[in-house]
Design a protein around this motif. Structure first.
Motif, PDB file in Angstrom:
ATOM      1  N   ASP A  47      17.494   3.057  -9.084  1.00 40.44           N
ATOM      2  CA  ASP A  47      16.200   2.806  -9.375  1.00 40.44           C
ATOM      3  C   ASP A  47      16.138   1.881 -10.326  1.00 40.44           C
ATOM      4  N   LYS A  48      14.681   1.480 -10.806  1.00 48.46           N
ATOM      5  CA  LYS A  48      14.637   0.675 -11.958  1.00 48.46           C
ATOM      6  C   LYS A  48      14.449   1.350 -12.969  1.00 48.46           C
ATOM      7  N   SER A  49      15.048   1.009 -14.204  1.00 51.40           N
ATOM      8  CA  SER A  49      15.044   1.940 -15.347  1.00 51.40           C
ATOM      9  C   SER A  49      13.943   1.571 -16.270  1.00 51.40           C
ATOM     10  N   ASN A  50      13.735   2.365 -17.293  1.00 52.11           N
ATOM     11  CA  ASN A  50      12.648   1.948 -18.343  1.00 52.11           C
ATOM     12  C   ASN A  50      13.129   1.225 -19.514  1.00 52.11           C
ATOM     13  N   ASP A  51      14.657   1.006 -19.442  1.00 47.53           N
ATOM     14  CA  ASP A  51      15.346   0.281 -20.664  1.00 47.53           C
ATOM     15  C   ASP A  51      15.488  -1.238 -19.862  1.00 47.53           C
ATOM     16  N   LYS A  52      15.002  -2.282 -20.691  1.00 55.58           N
ATOM     17  CA  LYS A  52      15.192  -3.455 -20.338  1.00 55.58           C
ATOM     18  C   LYS A  52      16.556  -4.018 -20.388  1.00 55.58           C
ATOM     19  N   ASP A  53      17.164  -3.774 -21.430  1.00 61.93           N
ATOM     20  CA  ASP A  53      18.647  -3.957 -21.616  1.00 61.93           C
ATOM     21  C   ASP A  53      19.559  -3.147 -20.501  1.00 61.93           C
ATOM     22  N   LEU A  54      19.111  -2.016 -19.955  1.00 63.98           N
ATOM     23  CA  LEU A  54      19.761  -1.486 -19.093  1.00 63.98           C
ATOM     24  C   LEU A  54      18.924  -0.997 -17.686  1.00 63.98           C
ATOM     25  N   PRO A  55      18.784  -2.192 -17.069  1.00 57.17           N
ATOM     26  CA  PRO A  55      17.567  -2.328 -15.907  1.00 57.17           C
ATOM     27  C   PRO A  55      17.869  -1.338 -14.721  1.00 57.17           C
ATOM     28  N   PHE A  77      25.648  21.275  -4.819  1.00 53.29           N
ATOM     29  CA  PHE A  77      25.817  19.842  -5.196  1.00 53.29           C
ATOM     30  C   PHE A  77      25.619  19.780  -6.598  1.00 53.29           C
ATOM     31  N   GLN A  78      26.027  18.674  -7.198  1.00 53.97           N
ATOM     32  CA  GLN A  78      25.968  18.178  -8.707  1.00 53.97           C
ATOM     33  C   GLN A  78      25.425  16.914  -8.861  1.00 53.97           C
ATOM     34  N   PHE A  79      24.115  16.681  -9.607  1.00 53.80           N
ATOM     35  CA  PHE A  79      23.516  15.516  -9.767  1.00 53.80           C
ATOM     36  C   PHE A  79      23.544  14.817 -10.925  1.00 53.80           C
ATOM     37  N   VAL A  80      24.136  13.628 -10.921  1.00 57.75           N
ATOM     38  CA  VAL A  80      24.369  12.916 -12.302  1.00 57.75           C
ATOM     39  C   VAL A  80      23.727  11.483 -12.146  1.00 57.75           C
ATOM     40  N   SER A  81      23.397  11.011 -13.219  1.00 59.40           N
ATOM     41  CA  SER A  81      22.617   9.693 -13.412  1.00 59.40           C
ATOM     42  C   SER A  81      22.909   8.740 -14.604  1.00 59.40           C
ATOM     43  N   ASP A  82      22.629   7.707 -14.573  1.00 63.32           N
ATOM     44  CA  ASP A  82      22.945   6.781 -15.849  1.00 63.32           C
ATOM     45  C   ASP A  82      22.283   5.368 -15.799  1.00 63.32           C
ATOM     46  N   ASP A  83      22.019   4.766 -16.714  1.00 60.85           N
ATOM     47  CA  ASP A  83      21.462   3.743 -16.934  1.00 60.85           C
ATOM     48  C   ASP A  83      22.280   2.212 -17.283  1.00 60.85           C
ATOM     49  N   ALA A  84      22.309   1.388 -16.576  1.00 57.46           N
ATOM     50  CA  ALA A  84      23.441   0.302 -17.124  1.00 57.46           C
ATOM     51  C   ALA A  84      22.884  -1.034 -16.532  1.00 57.46           C
ATOM     52  N   GLY A  97      14.880   2.625  -5.009  1.00 53.48           N
ATOM     53  CA  GLY A  97      13.385   3.071  -5.449  1.00 53.48           C
ATOM     54  C   GLY A  97      12.404   2.112  -5.309  1.00 53.48           C
ATOM     55  N   LYS A  98      11.178   2.326  -5.113  1.00 51.60           N
ATOM     56  CA  LYS A  98      10.314   1.756  -4.728  1.00 51.60           C
ATOM     57  C   LYS A  98       9.696   0.607  -5.806  1.00 51.60           C
ATOM     58  N   ASP A  99       9.958   1.044  -6.999  1.00 47.78           N
ATOM     59  CA  ASP A  99       9.642   0.080  -7.941  1.00 47.78           C
ATOM     60  C   ASP A  99      10.802  -1.040  -8.246  1.00 47.78           C
ATOM     61  N   LEU A 100      12.021  -0.673  -7.809  1.00 48.77           N
ATOM     62  CA  LEU A 100      13.030  -1.666  -7.692  1.00 48.77           C
ATOM     63  C   LEU A 100      12.697  -2.690  -6.678  1.00 48.77           C
ATOM     64  N   ALA A 101      12.402  -1.992  -5.535  1.00 51.13           N
ATOM     65  CA  ALA A 101      12.257  -2.860  -4.271  1.00 51.13           C
ATOM     66  C   ALA A 101      11.187  -3.959  -4.404  1.00 51.13           C
ATOM     67  N   ASP A 132      10.484   6.895  -2.254  1.00 51.76           N
ATOM     68  CA  ASP A 132       8.923   6.847  -2.925  1.00 51.76           C
ATOM     69  C   ASP A 132       8.557   8.148  -3.256  1.00 51.76           C
ATOM     70  N   PRO A 133       8.469   8.319  -4.759  1.00 55.70           N
ATOM     71  CA  PRO A 133       8.153   7.039  -5.682  1.00 55.70           C
ATOM     72  C   PRO A 133       9.550   6.500  -6.092  1.00 55.70           C
ATOM     73  N   SER A 134      10.789   7.400  -5.953  1.00 52.80           N
ATOM     74  CA  SER A 134      11.903   6.973  -6.581  1.00 52.80           C
ATOM     75  C   SER A 134      13.166   7.590  -5.814  1.00 52.80           C
ATOM     76  N   ALA A 135      14.399   6.826  -5.967  1.00 58.01           N
ATOM     77  CA  ALA A 135      15.542   7.452  -5.204  1.00 58.01           C
ATOM     78  C   ALA A 135      15.759   8.640  -6.005  1.00 58.01           C
ATOM     79  N   GLU A 136      15.794   8.595  -7.117  1.00 58.01           N
ATOM     80  CA  GLU A 136      16.314   9.943  -7.954  1.00 58.01           C
ATOM     81  C   GLU A 136      15.253  11.428  -7.268  1.00 58.01           C
ATOM     82  N   GLN A 137      13.975  10.946  -7.292  1.00 58.54           N
ATOM     83  CA  GLN A 137      13.433  12.222  -6.986  1.00 58.54           C
ATOM     84  C   GLN A 137      13.773  12.617  -5.416  1.00 58.54           C
ATOM     85  N   VAL A 138      13.983  11.690  -4.460  1.00 57.50           N
ATOM     86  CA  VAL A 138      14.466  11.772  -3.066  1.00 57.50           C
ATOM     87  C   VAL A 138      15.657  12.709  -3.068  1.00 57.50           C
ATOM     88  N   LEU A 139      16.717  12.197  -3.782  1.00 57.15           N
ATOM     89  CA  LEU A 139      18.083  12.778  -3.969  1.00 57.15           C
ATOM     90  C   LEU A 139      18.055  14.318  -4.387  1.00 57.15           C
TER      91      LEU A 139
END
Length: 363
Positions: A34-42, A64-71, A100-104, A132-139
């Protein structure tokens, strides 16, 4: 004796293969970008991890376990995600990549999937989709029907479970090819979370850089027929004189491009399909079958022309008309320049021939 001595001296120097048991691995089943909200870590990277267990019991929900990170990059995100789990991340069974839709809408080019292509564990047959609206919400969706993490999505796309004319399937290897192939543009099926399950009945079409538009469900069905030439689907005809549905069992089409008039090139498509009545608001009179066929042919021709014109107006060609144009001419780069000027002016004429083979099970 000398050979044995040499062997004993060399063995301690050999490094281990690095193999780790399954109980020390997290199986990554699905990947979301997905597209993050941090410009430095998009980039916001999400992983759906299956937790291995020895036995699947009746009624047992998947674990299952769900993990995520901005980079800044996917590679950096994956390395940092390893610090959030206690086991090695294993991508060898990753079966779906969701953007994610925003990134696409902002960018989705060859650089976006470069990491997936270079990782030897990730297969070219991995499914691709748009969240849609994001890959994270789908997963994060956990359908009650699935026994393994992500299993419901895999069954939907590989047609081993449900078979729907609204579900378009796309693979990593094909998406990569479409990002660079002249005359063949990318597309991705759209997944939406819906009350603890998924809705997959639309497709997003792209140019070589980003998403251009999402087709509605009816347009998606027609797109699936034209791009995949699927042979099983239903069509509905509603006119002032008749209302009925046809279950199609055979489908195919051919087309030609006439450039006799340079200012008005014409694409003529001939579609043939065979099927039987699936539903009707009135009794089907055999003596009027020709009328029914004609009504259905007229309605279907309008649908095909509408989708072809819409893709043309957007400026994309996911069906591959341009690729076929280049393949049937022999002037190398000249064909592409010619096609670039022909496609925007193309006039579509679709002729549909429907053969009703029966009226269903009603006698």
């Amino acid at each position: 004796m000398k050979t044995m001595l040499l062997f004993l001296l060399v063995v301690p120097l050999l490094s281990s293969c690095g193999f780790k048991d399954m109980d020390k691995r997290f199986i990554v089943k699905a990947i979301g970008i997905d597209k993050s909200n941090d410009k430095d870590l998009p980039l916001h990277v999400s992983l759906k991890l299956a937790i291995p267990f020895s036995q699947i019991k009746p009624g047992q929900t998947n674990t299952f376990q769900f993990v995520s990170d901005d980079a800044k990059t996917i590679a950096e995100a994956v390395q940092h995600l390893k610090s959030k789990v206690d086991k090695e991340l294993d991508f060898s069974q990753s079966k779906i990549i969701i953007f994610g839709k925003d990134l696409a809408e902002e960018r989705l080019n060859r650089e976006s999937i470069d990491w997936f292509l270079r990782r030897r564990e990730i297969q070219g047959m991995t499914f691709m989709a748009l969240g849609d609206p994001s890959a994270e919400q789908v997963l994060k969706v956990k359908p009650k029907s699935e026994r393994l993490p992500g299993d419901s999505l895999f069954l939907s796309f590989d047609q081993e479970g449900t078979e729907s004319s609204f579900i378009v399937t796309e693979y990593l290897f094909d998406f990569h090819r479409r990002l660079s192939e002249k005359g063949l543009d990318p597309y991705l099926p759209v997944i939406k979370p819906l009350n603890g399950t998924y809705l997959i009945d639309q497709v997003a079409v792209f140019d070589k850089e980003k998403m251009r538009e999402v087709l509605n469900p009816e347009e998606t069905r027609v797109f699936n027929e034209l791009s995949k030439k699927i042979s099983k689907f239903d069509i509905e005809t509603r006119t002032d004189t008749v209302q009925f549905a046809v279950s199609v069992s055979k489908f195919g089409y051919t087309y030609t491009i006439d450039e006799a008039k340079e200012s008005k090139p014409v694409l003529t498509m001939n579609v043939k399909m065979t099927g039987q009545t699936a539903e009707s608001s009135q009794s089907f009179d055999y003596s009027k079958w020709k009328l029914y066929e004609h009504e259905a042919e007229t309605e279907e021709a309008k649908r095909y022309e509408k989708v072809l014109r819409k893709l043309q107006s957007i400026g994309v060609d996911p069906i591959g008309l341009g690729l076929r144009y280049r393949a049937t001419r022999h002037h190398r780069e000249k064909e592409w320049g010619r096609w670039s000027s022909v496609y925007p002016q193309l006039v579509f004429h679709v002729n549909v021939k429907i053969n009703l083979s029966g009226s269903g099970g009603i006698k």
